[in-house]
Design a protein around this motif. Sequence first.
Motif, PDB file in Angstrom:
ATOM      1  N   PHE A   1       0.927  12.178 -11.080  1.00 38.14           N
ATOM      2  CA  PHE A   1       0.885  12.315  -9.628  1.00 38.14           C
ATOM      3  C   PHE A   1       1.217  13.760  -9.324  1.00 38.14           C
TER       4      PHE A   1
ATOM      5  N   ARG B   1      11.396  10.779  -6.353  1.00 39.98           N
ATOM      6  CA  ARG B   1      10.053  10.220  -6.235  1.00 39.98           C
ATOM      7  C   ARG B   1       9.690   9.388  -7.470  1.00 39.98           C
TER       8      ARG B   1
ATOM      9  N   TYR C   1       2.289  16.331  -6.526  1.00 38.04           N
ATOM     10  CA  TYR C   1       2.802  16.455  -5.169  1.00 38.04           C
ATOM     11  C   TYR C   1       2.605  17.888  -4.668  1.00 38.04           C
TER      12      TYR C   1
ATOM     13  N   GLU D   1       6.553  -1.686   2.832  1.00 40.80           N
ATOM     14  CA  GLU D   1       5.919  -0.480   3.351  1.00 40.80           C
ATOM     15  C   GLU D   1       6.928   0.425   4.055  1.00 40.80           C
TER      16      GLU D   1
ATOM     17  N   GLU E   1       1.211   2.122  -5.103  1.00 39.39           N
ATOM     18  CA  GLU E   1      -0.102   2.544  -5.588  1.00 39.39           C
ATOM     19  C   GLU E   1       0.025   3.246  -6.942  1.00 39.39           C
ATOM     20  N   GLU E   2       1.057   4.071  -7.096  1.00 38.17           N
ATOM     21  CA  GLU E   2       1.290   4.731  -8.378  1.00 38.17           C
ATOM     22  C   GLU E   2       1.679   3.720  -9.458  1.00 38.17           C
TER      23      GLU E   2
ATOM     24  N   ARG F   1       0.812  -1.226   0.000  1.00 37.42           N
ATOM     25  CA  ARG F   1       0.000   0.000   0.000  1.00 37.42           C
ATOM     26  C   ARG F   1       0.842   1.271   0.000  1.00 37.42           C
TER      27      ARG F   1
ATOM     28  N   ARG G   1       1.864  14.299  -0.715  1.00 39.07           N
ATOM     29  CA  ARG G   1       0.701  15.123  -1.050  1.00 39.07           C
ATOM     30  C   ARG G   1       0.327  16.086   0.081  1.00 39.07           C
TER      31      ARG G   1
ATOM     32  N   LYS H   1       4.733  11.552   2.945  1.00 36.03           N
ATOM     33  CA  LYS H   1       3.557  12.400   2.702  1.00 36.03           C
ATOM     34  C   LYS H   1       3.768  13.372   1.541  1.00 36.03           C
TER      35      LYS H   1
ATOM     36  N   TRP I   1       2.762   4.464  -1.176  1.00 35.83           N
ATOM     37  CA  TRP I   1       2.313   5.261  -2.321  1.00 35.83           C
ATOM     38  C   TRP I   1       3.061   4.964  -3.619  1.00 35.83           C
TER      39      TRP I   1
END
Length: 530
Positions: A278, A58, A280, A356, A17-18, A12, A322, A320, A14
């Motif tokens: 995405f 990223r 940011y 994770e 997920e992307e 999970r 976002r 984080k 990020w």
Amino acid sequence: MTDDRIYAQAARAWPFEEAKKLVERYKSAPPKKGYVLFETGYGPSGLPHIGTFGEVVRTTMVRQAFQRLSDIPTRLFAFSDDMDGLRKVPTNVPNQEMLAQHLGKRLTLVPDPFGTHESFGHHNNAMLRGFLDGFGFEYEFQSSTDWYMSGRFDQGLLDVLRHYEQVQEIMLPSLREERAASYSPFLPVCQKTGRVLQVPILETNAAAGTIVYQDEDGTKVETPVTGGCCKLQWKPDWAMRWHVMNVDYEMSGKDLIPSVQLANKICRELGSPPPEGFNYELFLDDKGQKISKSKGNGLSVEEWLEYAPPESLALFMYQKPRAAKRLYFDVIPRAVDDYLTFVEKFEGEAPAQKLENPAWHIHNGKPPVTGNGIPRNALSFGILLNLASVANAETKDTLWGFVSRYLPEANPVSAPFLDKMVGFAINYYRDHVKPHKKYKTPDDMERAALTELLAALEAAPEGASAEELQNIVFEVGKKHPFPELRAWFKALYETLLGQETGPRMGSFFALYGRKESAALIRKALDGSIG
């Protein structure tokens, strides 16, 4: 399917997920070009900055996650918009009067004010490559000038010309009335001066592949849109690049969401699906204002690396993305210690948990092993920083004197990462702690607690561990009428360290030494500290 692939599909974090967006994009068939293309963009009118690092690190994290989910090969293009015209003279470069004479020319035609490269664009491109290479990024450098001049963008430019009216219909509603009146996606490049012109386009001829524009001297000029004779305004340029290269993934700042939406529409109009994306959040300075290159507020990469290792900066970018975050000097110690914590936790985690853990993403699944040059939590950056503070350390040797007593097996050669941490702590203390230290005189309640703590430390067994010393601190605090234990620790920080926050005191006392810690408490009690 391997266990690793199963764990990755369930992850999970990020970046996973992307990456799953790209798996879904090619669930029916792999891309015809044979690989998934990630892209990051760079405007070489200035030097690389912390936003450049953040975007590449990223994107790299998403690429790494995709590589665990799919067997489709990947590539990462670091694209330089060096075909852009020089619109203004940067304030942080030499020979500004010379640069002012070349305003409007594409950056790869503007002479290098540093005198080291073929052009200003080439100089900044070299800076970008050196910047990315220094962090060990795996990427392929791409030059806008090269793509335009070589003809590799020609088909895309002709596609924009064929869809000229549709592109205008997409762009014009987003522009001010005055700007919309003369707007065209094409910027002709004057063949006499090399300037990238923002001039009215009088006619378009899709069949001939040409446009007619009014030159700066008032004459009408017909020019091909291909072969480097024109470039596109940046939003249509972005879309055309996605279309020609078949870019699959590109992230951008939250401030560019409207631009992404326009470029997506243009890309679809040209006949290609836009990349997955995405957005940011932007960084804030110490006053909560958004960081701006022109203002120079916030932190630079070079400043961060003066006080902390690059892995800690990568962690800051991971966490984080976002959420708006303050990017200032006071976030550095926490970032370093969080990084060390994640690395140490990684070793004992189950395979699914490791995916994770930010350390997995920072090190592509292979973080260093703690104890093998990487200090464990007992030697956090915060501890070293406070040790530098009480020892008033100005050299590594001073701190290593304490560290070697605490960890006899460690030395600068056997523990190079720890040695770097020692140096970072000294730098940070010198520049950001020492100038602001302010010791508090203990009140009656604090004095009574400190007196009892002094006696307890002196009575502790010779080989008392950090945990045992921490328990002593706790027990002393409980015996005195502090409103909460937090107030007791705050009193210790303010009276012994001259600051409002600090480390686990048991670990600090163990590292600094019981005798030295007792002497420190005596100084606080007799008012001679500071």
